[in-house]
Design a protein around this motif. Sequence first.
Motif, PDB file in Angstrom:
ATOM      1  N   PHE A 234      46.488   8.200 -16.645  1.00  0.00           N
ATOM      2  CA  PHE A 234      45.556   9.312 -16.468  1.00  0.00           C
ATOM      3  C   PHE A 234      45.937  10.151 -15.255  1.00  0.00           C
ATOM      4  O   PHE A 234      45.846  11.377 -15.286  1.00  0.00           O
ATOM      5  N   LEU A 235      46.340   9.496 -14.172  1.00  0.00           N
ATOM      6  CA  LEU A 235      46.789  10.244 -12.996  1.00  0.00           C
ATOM      7  C   LEU A 235      48.023  11.073 -13.316  1.00  0.00           C
ATOM      8  O   LEU A 235      48.152  12.220 -12.883  1.00  0.00           O
ATOM      9  N   GLN A 236      48.935  10.492 -14.106  1.00  0.00           N
ATOM     10  CA  GLN A 236      50.145  11.229 -14.469  1.00  0.00           C
ATOM     11  C   GLN A 236      49.821  12.383 -15.400  1.00  0.00           C
ATOM     12  O   GLN A 236      50.469  13.440 -15.348  1.00  0.00           O
ATOM     13  N   TYR A 237      48.818  12.205 -16.263  1.00  0.00           N
ATOM     14  CA  TYR A 237      48.378  13.299 -17.139  1.00  0.00           C
ATOM     15  C   TYR A 237      47.990  14.524 -16.308  1.00  0.00           C
ATOM     16  O   TYR A 237      48.371  15.660 -16.619  1.00  0.00           O
ATOM     17  N   ARG A 238      47.217  14.298 -15.250  1.00  0.00           N
ATOM     18  CA  ARG A 238      46.763  15.420 -14.426  1.00  0.00           C
ATOM     19  C   ARG A 238      47.939  16.132 -13.772  1.00  0.00           C
ATOM     20  O   ARG A 238      47.996  17.363 -13.727  1.00  0.00           O
ATOM     21  N   GLU A 239      48.895  15.335 -13.243  1.00  0.00           N
ATOM     22  CA  GLU A 239      50.057  15.944 -12.605  1.00  0.00           C
ATOM     23  C   GLU A 239      50.896  16.709 -13.624  1.00  0.00           C
ATOM     24  O   GLU A 239      51.404  17.806 -13.334  1.00  0.00           O
ATOM     25  N   ASP A 240      51.057  16.160 -14.825  1.00  0.00           N
ATOM     26  CA  ASP A 240      51.846  16.839 -15.856  1.00  0.00           C
ATOM     27  C   ASP A 240      51.174  18.132 -16.309  1.00  0.00           C
ATOM     28  O   ASP A 240      51.850  19.140 -16.564  1.00  0.00           O
ATOM     29  N   LEU A 241      49.843  18.124 -16.425  1.00  0.00           N
ATOM     30  CA  LEU A 241      49.134  19.344 -16.812  1.00  0.00           C
ATOM     31  C   LEU A 241      49.288  20.433 -15.750  1.00  0.00           C
ATOM     32  O   LEU A 241      49.458  21.615 -16.075  1.00  0.00           O
ATOM     33  N   ARG A 242      49.233  20.048 -14.477  1.00  0.00           N
ATOM     34  CA  ARG A 242      49.437  21.033 -13.403  1.00  0.00           C
ATOM     35  C   ARG A 242      50.871  21.564 -13.429  1.00  0.00           C
ATOM     36  O   ARG A 242      51.102  22.747 -13.142  1.00  0.00           O
ATOM     37  N   ALA A 243      51.835  20.711 -13.775  1.00  0.00           N
ATOM     38  CA  ALA A 243      53.217  21.172 -13.878  1.00  0.00           C
ATOM     39  C   ALA A 243      53.375  22.168 -15.027  1.00  0.00           C
ATOM     40  O   ALA A 243      54.091  23.177 -14.892  1.00  0.00           O
ATOM     41  N   VAL A 244      52.719  21.917 -16.154  1.00  0.00           N
ATOM     42  CA  VAL A 244      52.769  22.861 -17.273  1.00  0.00           C
ATOM     43  C   VAL A 244      52.117  24.186 -16.893  1.00  0.00           C
ATOM     44  O   VAL A 244      52.623  25.266 -17.210  1.00  0.00           O
ATOM     45  N   ASP A 245      50.986  24.120 -16.196  1.00  0.00           N
ATOM     46  CA  ASP A 245      50.307  25.339 -15.736  1.00  0.00           C
ATOM     47  C   ASP A 245      51.216  26.148 -14.808  1.00  0.00           C
ATOM     48  O   ASP A 245      51.326  27.376 -14.944  1.00  0.00           O
ATOM     49  N   LEU A 272      47.465  27.305 -24.404  1.00  0.00           N
ATOM     50  CA  LEU A 272      48.856  26.885 -24.290  1.00  0.00           C
ATOM     51  C   LEU A 272      48.982  25.538 -23.588  1.00  0.00           C
ATOM     52  O   LEU A 272      49.945  24.800 -23.830  1.00  0.00           O
ATOM     53  N   LEU A 273      48.043  25.218 -22.707  1.00  0.00           N
ATOM     54  CA  LEU A 273      48.063  23.888 -22.084  1.00  0.00           C
ATOM     55  C   LEU A 273      47.825  22.800 -23.129  1.00  0.00           C
ATOM     56  O   LEU A 273      48.495  21.771 -23.130  1.00  0.00           O
ATOM     57  N   GLY A 274      46.865  23.044 -24.018  1.00  0.00           N
ATOM     58  CA  GLY A 274      46.588  22.067 -25.065  1.00  0.00           C
ATOM     59  C   GLY A 274      47.691  21.977 -26.090  1.00  0.00           C
ATOM     60  O   GLY A 274      47.864  20.947 -26.747  1.00  0.00           O
ATOM     61  N   THR A 281      49.323  15.225 -26.657  1.00  0.00           N
ATOM     62  CA  THR A 281      49.213  13.769 -26.552  1.00  0.00           C
ATOM     63  C   THR A 281      47.850  13.351 -26.019  1.00  0.00           C
ATOM     64  O   THR A 281      47.201  12.440 -26.563  1.00  0.00           O
ATOM     65  N   PHE A 282      47.396  14.035 -24.963  1.00  0.00           N
ATOM     66  CA  PHE A 282      46.099  13.665 -24.395  1.00  0.00           C
ATOM     67  C   PHE A 282      44.954  14.027 -25.339  1.00  0.00           C
ATOM     68  O   PHE A 282      43.978  13.276 -25.453  1.00  0.00           O
ATOM     69  N   THR A 283      45.054  15.166 -26.013  1.00  0.00           N
ATOM     70  CA  THR A 283      43.981  15.573 -26.925  1.00  0.00           C
ATOM     71  C   THR A 283      43.794  14.543 -28.029  1.00  0.00           C
ATOM     72  O   THR A 283      42.664  14.187 -28.388  1.00  0.00           O
ATOM     73  N   ALA A 284      44.910  14.047 -28.594  1.00  0.00           N
ATOM     74  CA  ALA A 284      44.809  13.032 -29.643  1.00  0.00           C
ATOM     75  C   ALA A 284      44.191  11.745 -29.098  1.00  0.00           C
ATOM     76  O   ALA A 284      43.342  11.114 -29.750  1.00  0.00           O
ATOM     77  N   PHE A 285      44.585  11.366 -27.884  1.00  0.00           N
ATOM     78  CA  PHE A 285      44.011  10.167 -27.263  1.00  0.00           C
ATOM     79  C   PHE A 285      42.522  10.346 -27.006  1.00  0.00           C
ATOM     80  O   PHE A 285      41.711   9.455 -27.308  1.00  0.00           O
ATOM     81  N   PHE A 286      42.133  11.500 -26.452  1.00  0.00           N
ATOM     82  CA  PHE A 286      40.732  11.729 -26.116  1.00  0.00           C
ATOM     83  C   PHE A 286      39.872  11.807 -27.378  1.00  0.00           C
ATOM     84  O   PHE A 286      38.727  11.342 -27.386  1.00  0.00           O
ATOM     85  N   ARG A 287      40.417  12.394 -28.432  1.00  0.00           N
ATOM     86  CA  ARG A 287      39.648  12.496 -29.686  1.00  0.00           C
ATOM     87  C   ARG A 287      39.387  11.108 -30.259  1.00  0.00           C
ATOM     88  O   ARG A 287      38.278  10.814 -30.739  1.00  0.00           O
ATOM     89  N   MET A 288      40.396  10.239 -30.207  1.00  0.00           N
ATOM     90  CA  MET A 288      40.209   8.879 -30.715  1.00  0.00           C
ATOM     91  C   MET A 288      39.259   8.090 -29.831  1.00  0.00           C
ATOM     92  O   MET A 288      38.426   7.313 -30.325  1.00  0.00           O
ATOM     93  N   LEU A 289      39.341   8.295 -28.522  1.00  0.00           N
ATOM     94  CA  LEU A 289      38.472   7.563 -27.601  1.00  0.00           C
ATOM     95  C   LEU A 289      37.011   7.931 -27.797  1.00  0.00           C
ATOM     96  O   LEU A 289      36.119   7.099 -27.577  1.00  0.00           O
ATOM     97  N   LEU A 337      40.222  15.764 -18.819  1.00  0.00           N
ATOM     98  CA  LEU A 337      39.758  16.888 -19.636  1.00  0.00           C
ATOM     99  C   LEU A 337      39.188  18.002 -18.765  1.00  0.00           C
ATOM    100  O   LEU A 337      39.409  19.192 -19.038  1.00  0.00           O
ATOM    101  N   ASP A 338      38.455  17.651 -17.710  1.00  0.00           N
ATOM    102  CA  ASP A 338      37.913  18.668 -16.804  1.00  0.00           C
ATOM    103  C   ASP A 338      39.041  19.431 -16.107  1.00  0.00           C
ATOM    104  O   ASP A 338      38.967  20.653 -15.937  1.00  0.00           O
ATOM    105  N   VAL A 339      40.088  18.709 -15.678  1.00  0.00           N
ATOM    106  CA  VAL A 339      41.233  19.376 -15.044  1.00  0.00           C
ATOM    107  C   VAL A 339      41.910  20.315 -16.028  1.00  0.00           C
ATOM    108  O   VAL A 339      42.255  21.459 -15.687  1.00  0.00           O
ATOM    109  N   LYS A 340      42.090  19.865 -17.253  1.00  0.00           N
ATOM    110  CA  LYS A 340      42.717  20.709 -18.282  1.00  0.00           C
ATOM    111  C   LYS A 340      41.878  21.955 -18.544  1.00  0.00           C
ATOM    112  O   LYS A 340      42.405  23.070 -18.657  1.00  0.00           O
TER     113      LYS A 340
END
Length: 523
Positions: A234-245, A272-274, A281-289, A337-340
């Motif tokens: 989850f921490l890496q997700y946030r860093e990767d999203l900021r890198a994409v932004d 475009l972030l999504g 990858t995160f959207t599919a995980f969050f939808r299943m969760l 999700l809030d960061v995204k």
Amino acid sequence: MTTTEPNRWTDRRSDAVSARKEAYEQLRRASTWRLLAATKAPAVLAILQSVFPAGDRRLARSELIARVGAHLPLLHDEDPAAASEADGVEQAGAAGAAEPDAEERSGRSAAEYVDGWVREGYLTRRDDPQHTETTFEPSPATIDAIQFISSLEEHRPTTTQSRLQLVVQQFERLAQETETDRDVRLADLQRRREGIEAEIRNLAEGELMLPSAEASTDRLRDILQIAAELSGDFLQYREDLRAVDLHLREQILSPESSRGEILEQLLAGDDLLGQSTVGRTFTAFFRMLNDPVQTRTTQELVDRLLERDFSRTLQRSEREKLANVFSDLYEPAQEVLDVKTELYRSLARFVRSQDFRQHRVLLEALQEAQGVALSQKDDVPTRTPFPLELDLSRVQLSSVAQHRLKDPTDPGAPAEAEVHDATSLSIEVLQDLVRTNDIDIVGLTGSVNEVRGVSGQASIGDVLRAKPADQGLASVIGLMFLATNYAQEREGSTEIVGWQELDGNEYAARVPSFYFLDDVPVE
């Protein structure tokens, strides 16, 4: 005498080794490697694990410093010879270097250690609008380092039968779901049906085959290990999203033709972030969760496993992880999700407000200046006088050391406030103040009755919030006079009331809690 002549195979192998060495040199600068190679890595890792136990993934600065301060002896009490030797290796060849270990002998504070860990990438600082104080959490590098050390400490092999079964089952499932030959797929389904029918016949005849308790425990621990690794992702997700932004913003400002397409997509509302790899990858995980059916089914399975005999051999911490294996994922997933969402909104504002045009003009001006400077670097010596005269403004020169740098994490000293001694006002004193200051009691009575009529009851603070004090402090005194005569006092309770004086300044005072339960008679 024979010599080994170089050939194409050895050249390619040498190039591969060199490339791998260069890659490892880059990884050596990463925070995970530097943390594991640090002189005080055992103390730092132990402290970070202690101050961030399960459930405390983020701490305010004051709380973090207090927890680290309780373990300062672990950071200060190092072997002087070992510390001196390690520091000497790091500082060898540095001209004018300080005496090795001099800083450690003086002893740094907990706040200095925390700030140093942020700079090194061991901690991540976050400015959360929901918190008045800056918060900190372990960085993805620290999570990886802790998991690596924990795997060494447990000495639990990963090449277990249960893990191999998990791999084989996933391969088998993927092959079945992606099979395009209808006959092969039908044959697989028939074999699975025959196996299920055979198991049904065996159960009907009273034959019940169960795996051993040891094998079941190994499989369950492997599953829990996989689930535990998700927390660091989850921490890496946030860093990767900021890198994409950041990459999208760079593309918007770049002179290449692709920026027009990106602008059109953002203006059309495309996420475009999504749509990025990490976003999908995160959207599919969050939808299943958050699938209620999946969540309910999974929780039922977990409850059934907790009732099994082999699960009683687990440690208490492992049983707690099993019971909360999915509930512990909701909060960090929601934070990602809030960061995204915030990054998406910020990027959309950046485009729709036309701010990117100003950034682009500034970037082009900087690139042009850099181009001119680079074109002249070989022709113009550094000490050549430049034909440009600038008029110096009158300014008082001072040493840089006289300036104090601002710490963005320091809220600063609060403004000095004038403190008055609290005094009690009797009804006679209030009546005298009303008479001598010509307070509008009739108007205040109407305000009280109006506010009380809406909510059924009203305090002095309720009245002032709905009807600002037209006469400043005089209005507050008038309301106190009415309250002492017609309101009910709540013993031992007070409230803060605020008002604005005629000079525009805001004031506040603490007064006893009175509640108007009935209309104040108009006199």
